[in-house]
Motif scaffolding. Structure first.
Motif, short mmCIF file in Angstrom:
data_model
loop_
_atom_site.label_atom_id
_atom_site.label_comp_id
_atom_site.label_asym_id
_atom_site.label_seq_id
_atom_site.Cartn_x
_atom_site.Cartn_y
_atom_site.Cartn_z
N SER A 107 -6.42 -6.16 3.20
CA SER A 107 -6.18 -4.86 3.83
C SER A 107 -5.12 -5.00 4.92
O SER A 107 -4.87 -6.09 5.43
N TRP A 108 -4.52 -3.85 5.30
CA TRP A 108 -3.51 -3.77 6.35
C TRP A 108 -4.10 -3.11 7.59
O TRP A 108 -5.00 -2.29 7.49
N TYR B 184 -1.15 -7.85 7.32
CA TYR B 184 -2.04 -7.88 6.14
C TYR B 184 -2.91 -9.12 6.20
O TYR B 184 -2.43 -10.22 6.52
N ASP C 78 0.85 -1.18 0.00
CA ASP C 78 0.00 0.00 0.00
C ASP C 78 0.89 1.24 0.00
O ASP C 78 2.11 1.15 -0.13
N ASP C 79 0.29 2.41 0.14
CA ASP C 79 1.07 3.65 0.08
C ASP C 79 2.11 3.72 1.18
O ASP C 79 3.22 4.21 0.97
#
Length: 331
Positions: free
Chosen positions: A177-178, A171, A130-131
């Motif tokens: 999702s995290w 995760y 992810d970011d």
């Protein structure tokens, strides 16, 4: 004759086959392709592959990725096979963070970092970064591990060390999702002075060796992550590791945590100790331990060849030990 049900075929028969054979069976029909790709089948197959005496060794070379067969801990000659990474990336841009039951967790190191979950034998992969990961991944300090929770959900643990702060996140493959976890308070383990080993899974826990070679020199910590409670703790080192300097290398034998302890006390000594019933127990000492100063480029370590074992620690030293019949059979 009673008809064999689909559950029996997929869960009890096909799940015991090598990954390559499973891939061939996906061509039987669309239904078989679907059944052999479900998370349930992948979970059962991964568990059985993990318990098999035949393992796979994946090596990142300069221009290729090679997979060899490991049978009963011994490298099988003439079994090398070149595999293709799912992205057009040179192996030199890949960094392996951890492995678990045939799954590889690795980072693609480019202008921005990407985290990939890859099964090289099943030829399946998933991008899970992810970011946060893309911005803050540290190529030298980050580590992680993988595990299945009580609901058979594949989890990926990522530990990031940035500006003296340790950030732990997990995760969920099911939720895609995290989420952030609480780490230990009052520690300095996020400092650049510390080096983290890859995580190794044993008995519902993931173990990390965290060592400081600067201030104070020789400080060693074992950080434990409990996959059930999702909490961290510190495990004391075995007495064998009180000699300074010394180093340790984690491995799992018969699903129990072991540490190879290498000490420099006048002579080079290498011992194998195991953690059982909250105690460290010495198993045996290796024969004729020595430092290997000259190795071929990209030579593979942590495997057995000709009764000799090359072990690489997080210090970067490569130690060769000779295995007698008893130690070879134990390992």
């Amino acid at each position: 004759m009673e008809r064999v049900g689909d559950d029996m075929i997929f869960e009890e028969i096909l799940s015991r086959l090598p990954a390559k054979v499973v891939c061939r069976f996906k061509c039987v029909s669309k239904q078989w392709c679907y059944e052999l790709s479900t998370p349930k089948f992948v979970f059962i197959h991964a568990r059985r592959v993990g318990n098999s005496i035949q393992k796979k060794l994946l090596s990142l070379k300069e221009n290729s990725i090679v997979v060899d067969d490991i049978v009963a801990g011994n490298l099988e000659e003439d079994t090398s096979e070149t595999v293709t990474f799912p992205y057009d990336v040179e192996p030199s841009f890949l960094s392996i963070i951890g492995s678990f039951n045939g799954l590889i967790l690795l980072c693609i190191k480019r202008s921005y970092n990407e985290l990939v979950l890859w099964n090289p034998t099943m030829r399946r992969f998933k991008m899970i970064s992810d970011d946060y990961f893309s911005r803050y991944f540290g190529r030298h300090n980050d580590t992680g591990g993988m595990y299945f929770d009580e609901h058979n959900d594949l989890k990926v643990l990522h530990i990031n060390c940035y500006w003296d702060v340790v950030t732990a996140r997990v995760y969920s493959r099911h939720n895609d999702s995290w989420r952030k976890l609480n780490f230990l308070n009052g520690t300095q383990l996020g400092s650049n002075f510390y080096s983290w080993s890859p995580g190794i899974y044993s008995d519902k826990k993931i173990y990390f060796m965290v060592s400081n070679y600067w201030i104070p020199p020789g400080e060693r910590n074992i950080v434990v992550f409990d996959v059930i409670s999702e909490s961290f703790s510190i495990l004391r080192f075995p007495e064998h590791m009180e000699v300074n300097p010394c180093e340790g290398h984690f491995l799992t034998i018969s699903n129990k945590l072991h540490v190879i302890v290498v000490q420099y006390a006048g002579e080079l000594i290498a011992d194998l100790v195991k953690y059982e019933h909250d105690e460290w127990i010495k198993v045996f000492s290796f024969n004729r331990a020595r430092i290997v100063h000259h190795m071929e480029t990209q030579e593979r370590t942590n495997i057995i060849q000709n009764n000799r074992w090359l072990i690489t620690s997080i210090w970067g030293d490569t130690v060769e030990v000779v295995l007698c019949n008893d130690s070879f059979n134990y390992i």
